[in-house]
Every structure is written in structure tokens, then in C-alpha cells.
Design an enzyme around this catalytic site. Structure first.
Site, PDB file in Angstrom:
ATOM      1  N   ILE A 128      66.007  10.328  30.478  1.00 59.03           N
ATOM      2  CA  ILE A 128      65.798  10.337  28.972  1.00 59.03           C
ATOM      3  C   ILE A 128      67.036  10.227  28.256  1.00 59.03           C
ATOM      4  CG2 ILE A 128      64.760  11.426  27.123  1.00 59.03           C
ATOM      5  CD1 ILE A 128      62.784  12.719  28.759  1.00 59.03           C
ATOM      6  N   ASP A 154      70.294  24.387  32.463  1.00 59.14           N
ATOM      7  CA  ASP A 154      71.244  23.908  31.421  1.00 59.14           C
ATOM      8  C   ASP A 154      72.666  24.531  32.012  1.00 59.14           C
ATOM      9  OD1 ASP A 154      70.428  22.928  28.270  1.00 59.14           O
ATOM     10  OD2 ASP A 154      72.508  23.562  28.911  1.00 59.14           O
ATOM     11  N   GLY A 171      67.279  21.557  26.189  1.00 58.61           N
ATOM     12  CA  GLY A 171      67.520  21.642  24.607  1.00 58.61           C
ATOM     13  C   GLY A 171      66.189  21.164  23.874  1.00 58.61           C
ATOM     14  N   HIS A 176      66.274  -0.006  25.319  1.00 59.12           N
ATOM     15  CA  HIS A 176      65.750   0.979  24.445  1.00 59.12           C
ATOM     16  C   HIS A 176      66.821   1.003  23.129  1.00 59.12           C
ATOM     17  CE1 HIS A 176      64.209   4.487  22.412  1.00 59.12           C
ATOM     18  NE2 HIS A 176      65.128   5.237  22.605  1.00 59.12           N
ATOM     19  N   ILE A 230      64.431  18.406  23.739  1.00 59.02           N
ATOM     20  CA  ILE A 230      63.130  17.785  24.491  1.00 59.02           C
ATOM     21  C   ILE A 230      63.026  18.647  25.795  1.00 59.02           C
ATOM     22  CG2 ILE A 230      62.694  15.477  25.705  1.00 59.02           C
ATOM     23  CD1 ILE A 230      64.827  14.067  23.966  1.00 59.02           C
ATOM     24  N   GLY A 231      63.889  19.205  26.318  1.00 58.39           N
ATOM     25  CA  GLY A 231      63.677  20.027  27.451  1.00 58.39           C
ATOM     26  C   GLY A 231      62.755  21.055  27.555  1.00 58.39           C
ATOM     27  N   GLY A 291      68.483  19.993  31.397  1.00 58.35           N
ATOM     28  CA  GLY A 291      68.718  19.853  29.934  1.00 58.35           C
ATOM     29  C   GLY A 291      67.599  20.876  29.292  1.00 58.35           C
ATOM     30  N   ARG A 297      72.891   4.986  19.801  1.00 60.26           N
ATOM     31  CA  ARG A 297      72.859   5.486  20.784  1.00 60.26           C
ATOM     32  C   ARG A 297      74.306   5.026  21.743  1.00 60.26           C
ATOM     33  NH1 ARG A 297      67.754   2.755  19.553  1.00 60.26           N
ATOM     34  NH2 ARG A 297      65.739   4.604  19.570  1.00 60.26           N
TER      35      ARG A 297
HETATM   36  O1  TXD Z   1      63.590   7.707  24.512  1.00 58.08           O
HETATM   37  C1  TXD Z   1      64.656   7.926  24.684  1.00 58.08           C
HETATM   38  N1  TXD Z   1      64.940   8.120  25.846  1.00 58.08           N
HETATM   39  C2  TXD Z   1      65.253   8.971  23.656  1.00 58.08           C
HETATM   40  C3  TXD Z   1      66.396   9.893  24.332  1.00 58.08           C
HETATM   41  C4  TXD Z   1      64.627   9.777  22.819  1.00 58.08           C
HETATM   42  C5  TXD Z   1      65.183  10.691  22.199  1.00 58.08           C
HETATM   43  C6  TXD Z   1      66.333  11.646  22.570  1.00 58.08           C
HETATM   44  N2  TXD Z   1      67.030  10.663  23.493  1.00 58.08           N
HETATM   45  C7  TXD Z   1      68.183  11.433  24.127  1.00 58.08           C
HETATM   46  O2  TXD Z   1      67.823  12.509  25.068  1.00 58.08           O
HETATM   47  C8  TXD Z   1      69.110  12.076  23.132  1.00 58.08           C
HETATM   48  O3  TXD Z   1      70.093  10.894  22.635  1.00 58.08           O
HETATM   49  C9  TXD Z   1      70.013  12.927  24.434  1.00 58.08           C
HETATM   50  O4  TXD Z   1      70.937  12.124  24.938  1.00 58.08           O
HETATM   51  C10 TXD Z   1      68.983  13.377  25.155  1.00 58.08           C
HETATM   52  C11 TXD Z   1      68.427  14.585  24.808  1.00 58.08           C
HETATM   53  O5  TXD Z   1      68.026  15.031  23.465  1.00 58.08           O
HETATM   54  P1  TXD Z   1      67.943  16.454  23.031  1.00 58.08           P
HETATM   55  O6  TXD Z   1      67.340  16.304  21.629  1.00 58.08           O
HETATM   56  O7  TXD Z   1      66.820  17.170  24.073  1.00 58.08           O
HETATM   57  O8  TXD Z   1      69.335  17.010  22.903  1.00 58.08           O
HETATM   58  P2  TXD Z   1      69.555  18.746  22.989  1.00 58.08           P
HETATM   59  O9  TXD Z   1      68.617  19.467  22.132  1.00 58.08           O
HETATM   60  O10 TXD Z   1      71.089  18.596  22.497  1.00 58.08           O
HETATM   61  O11 TXD Z   1      69.581  19.061  24.408  1.00 58.08           O
HETATM   62  C12 TXD Z   1      70.739  18.619  25.233  1.00 58.08           C
HETATM   63  C13 TXD Z   1      71.005  19.682  26.324  1.00 58.08           C
HETATM   64  C14 TXD Z   1      71.699  20.964  25.603  1.00 58.08           C
HETATM   65  O12 TXD Z   1      70.998  22.042  25.768  1.00 58.08           O
HETATM   66  C15 TXD Z   1      72.954  21.026  26.560  1.00 58.08           C
HETATM   67  O13 TXD Z   1      73.558  22.087  26.614  1.00 58.08           O
HETATM   68  C16 TXD Z   1      72.595  20.320  27.596  1.00 58.08           C
HETATM   69  O14 TXD Z   1      71.828  19.170  27.272  1.00 58.08           O
HETATM   70  N3  TXD Z   1      73.834  19.734  28.492  1.00 58.08           N
HETATM   71  C17 TXD Z   1      73.906  19.736  29.826  1.00 58.08           C
HETATM   72  N4  TXD Z   1      72.844  20.223  30.511  1.00 58.08           N
HETATM   73  C18 TXD Z   1      73.268  20.199  31.978  1.00 58.08           C
HETATM   74  N5  TXD Z   1      74.480  19.730  32.441  1.00 58.08           N
HETATM   75  C19 TXD Z   1      75.381  18.920  31.213  1.00 58.08           C
HETATM   76  N6  TXD Z   1      76.515  18.561  31.782  1.00 58.08           N
HETATM   77  C20 TXD Z   1      75.145  19.127  30.084  1.00 58.08           C
HETATM   78  N7  TXD Z   1      75.603  18.986  29.030  1.00 58.08           N
HETATM   79  C21 TXD Z   1      74.646  19.198  28.061  1.00 58.08           C
END
Ligand code: TXD
Length: 319
Positions: A119, A34, A12, A176, A14-15, A10, A89
Site C-alpha cells: 500500500i 512496526d 499506523g 496511482h 491504515i495498519g 506498519g 506521493r
Molecule cells: O492507495 C494507496 N496505495 C494509498 C497509500 C492510500 C493511502 C495511503 N497510502 C500510503 O500508505 C501512505 O502514503 C503511506 O506511505 C502508507 C501508510 O499510510 P498510513 O496513513 O498508515 O501512515 P502512518 O499512520 O504514518 O503509518 C505508517 C507506519 C508508522 O506506524 C511507522 O512507524 C511505520 O509505518 N514505519 C515502519 N514500519 C516498519 N518498518 C519501517 N522501516 C517503518 N518505517 C515506518
């Protein structure tokens, strides 16, 4: 000694933040994975160009091929979709469970010896599903939530008591979600329990209860402000602290979503509890005595997690 390898599944919000923090700390070489073409590659290239300025030596690469995470020492999973305003969530479960299946396969096939930090939300269910799909040992798959929730709690308390954040040690247990359990009895400022600071007149029970409520809603508060997604700086920072505890065999006691069996009256469930994180991953669950109110709140949290697992099993019969 060869550099460690950190795989970020990932790339995005956070990544990308994880990659920058890991590079700044020279935790190892970093692979951003990703499914979005170009995003991991573009962020890796951009971050590489921070190296000469910040002075870190870390090889950053971006990929859409799981083979490139081969041999990773640490895998941090943020793949999936985040919340938008008005979403809970739990609303993310249907989509993100399918994502965890793909990610679990990728880890099983290419990085089976890694320490995996999940995460993706809904966290307590996704970390359980990721462990099931990946087949890794339970002690090598943990969820990041409690470190973030405790940091939110500590931030608000430091503001309330007008003290340094460095001196606040906050304790949050449970899932959480809105049922998380900030434990004031174990929350201190320079070792002074919050309850005693209230008795000393430095705050009131009402103000502390408001802070507990704000902590529970900490994620939603940011989602409502950002509108386009959820928090990412503090979540990434929290996961990096967990990764450093593993890589450095630090034996830190951190609140993490770990597999609990035979402690807290549980017989096999992922939920947020204090755990020793070291070179063997989640090494020991610390069972702290809970007063009746904390016990009751913890049970509510456990029941909420169990409901999510039922939903997961209804969606994917292999679980
Ligand atoms: O405390 C905690 N655990 C939470 C978790 C705190 C904050 C955010 N929380 C969760 O982290 C949030 O609800 C999301 O489920 C994740 C990731 O949050 P982020 O803000 O990084 O989301 P983005 O910016 O949309 O990034 C997600 C990336 C995006 O680039 C997609 O293209 C990619 O995930 N993605 C994938 N990557 C690999 N494989 C698959 N199948 C896939 N699907 C989407």
C-alpha cells in the site's frame, strides 16, 4: 483447518484499520509489526478487547520482531511515511524506498510463501521495489490502488446519478497518481454504461469530467482536510477486499498494480490493470481494448511510473 495468518507491516493509521477489519471478518490470526515500540503491541491489545463485543475469534499480537510474521499467508505493507499537505506521493519515494528494502528482507526471510499487498506510496514504484527486494514471484506481490481509486470514482458517480453505490461498477486503470485513467466506457450503473446514462440525460459530459478530475485528486482532497496524514479507512477496506479474493480463491477481477509483461504493450512493469485475483495471487492480467484517449492517458501513466523507477535505481544501485 488451522486459522490463516495475516501479517500487517506498519501499524499506523491504515495498519490499525486493516487489523480491525481483518479481525471483524475473521480472516485469520493477525500480527501487527512496526518499528515503533509499543504501537503494534498497544493496538493489538486494544483490538483484542473488541472480540467479546463484536464476537470475533482472532488472535491479535503486536511485535517489533520480523520473526513473528513467520509463515504468514497474507502480508499487507503500509510501512513508511504518508503525505502531508503540499506533498505529492512522489515526494515520499526517497524515504519509503529505504523502508521497502527492510520490509522486503523481512518478508524474504520469514514469509516467502505469502501473498503480499503493498500500500505504501508512491505505490507503483514501491510495489515494484518491494518485489525486487523480497525476491518473491511476481504473481505473489501486488499493489493496492485501483480498488481504492475505483471506489472513489463509484462513490462520486452514485452521488451524481442518485443511485445505490451497490449498483455502480467503476473502472480505473494506470498509476496511482494524477495520471490515473478512469475508464467511463467500462463504468456502469446496473450494467448501463455511464456514457449511455449521459445520452439519456441523467448527467452531462462536463459533470462526468469533473468527477473524473475529483477522482484523480481524491487522495489529495483528504490530505488537505486531515492535514496530519492521508486517507486510511477506504485504503484499508480496499486491501482487505484483495486479501479476501486471495484467501477465498474468489477469482475476482480487480484493478490492481500488478507486474505486466506482454500485455498492454508492456514488457515488465508494475501498473494498475484489471487482474484475476485468486489462490495463486495475480492469476491473469485482463487486457481490455482501450479507445485512443484511454490509450494515450494510460501511456502517460506508464511513463510516469517509469520515471519513478529511474529515481529508485538512482537511489539504490542494487535495483
Ligand atoms: O492507495 C494507496 N496505495 C494509498 C497509500 C492510500 C493511502 C495511503 N497510502 C500510503 O500508505 C501512505 O502514503 C503511506 O506511505 C502508507 C501508510 O499510510 P498510513 O496513513 O498508515 O501512515 P502512518 O499512520 O504514518 O503509518 C505508517 C507506519 C508508522 O506506524 C511507522 O512507524 C511505520 O509505518 N514505519 C515502519 N514500519 C516498519 N518498518 C519501517 N522501516 C517503518 N518505517 C515506518
Amino acid at each position: 483447518m488451522a486459522r490463516k495468518k495475516i501479517a500487517l507491516i506498519g501499524a499506523g493509521m491504515i495498519g490499525g484499520t486493516l487489523a480491525h477489519l481483518a479481525a471483524q471478518r475473521e480472516l485469520g490470526d493477525i500480527v501487527l509489526f512496526d518499528i515503533a515500540e509499543g504501537i503494534p503491541q498497544g493496538k493489538a491489545l486494544d483490538l483484542s478487547q473488541c472480540g467479546p463485543i463484536e464476537g470475533f475469534d482472532a488472535k491479535l499480537t503486536g511485535t517489533n520482531d520480523y520473526a513473528d510474521i513467520a509463515g504468514a499467508d497474507v502480508v499487507i505493507v503500509t510501512a513508511g511515511v504518508p503525505r502531508k499537505p503540499g506533498m505529492s506521493r512522489d515526494d515520499l519515494l526517497g524515504i519509503n524506498l529505504k523502508v521497502m528494502k527492510a520490509v522486503g528482507e523481512g518478508i524474504k526471510n520469514h514469509a516467502p510463501d505469502a501473498f503480499v499487498i503493498c500500500i505504501t506510496n508512491p505505490l507503483d514504484a514501491m510495489v515494484w521495489a518491494l518485489r525486487e527486494f523480497s525476491g518473491l514471484p511476481h504473481n505473489k506481490v501486488v499493489g493496492m490502488a485501483g480498488v481504492l481509486d475505483s471506489a472513489r470514482f463509484a462513490t462520486f458517480l452514485a452521488q451524481e446519478f442518485k443511485v445505490s453505490v451497490k449498483d455502480v461498477n467503476a473502472f480505473v486503470l494506470g498509476g496511482h497518481g494524477d495520471t490515473m485513467v478512469p475508464v467511463t466506457r467500462y463504468t456502469t450503473v446496473s450494467g448501463i454504461p455511464v456514457d449511455d446514462l449521459v445520452k439519456m440525460g441523467r448527467s452531462t459530459k462536463e459533470r462526468i469530467d469533473e468527477i473524473v478530475k475529483r477522482t484523480r485528486g481524491g487522495g489529495g482532497e483528504i490530505v488537505a482536510l486531515l492535514k496530519t496524514g492521508s486517507a486510511y479507512y477506504a485504503p484499508a477496506t480496499s486491501a482487505i477486499a484483495m486479501a479476501e479474493a486471495y484467501l477465498g480463491d474468489q477469482k475476482r477481477i480487480l484493478p490492481c498494480a500488478v507486474y505486466v509483461e506482454g500485455r498492454y504493450g508492456l514488457d515488465g512493469l508494475y501498473v494498475g490493470v484489471p487482474v484475476v485475483i485468486g489462490a495463486n495471487g495475480a492469476e491473469e492480467v485482463i487486457e481490455i481494448p482501450l479507445d485512443d484517449e484511454a490509450k494515450k492517458n494510460f501511456q502517460v501513466s506508464v511513463d510516469a511510473v517509469k520515471e519513478l523507477l529511474v529515481a529508485c535505481k538512482q537511489i539504490d544501485g542494487s535495483l
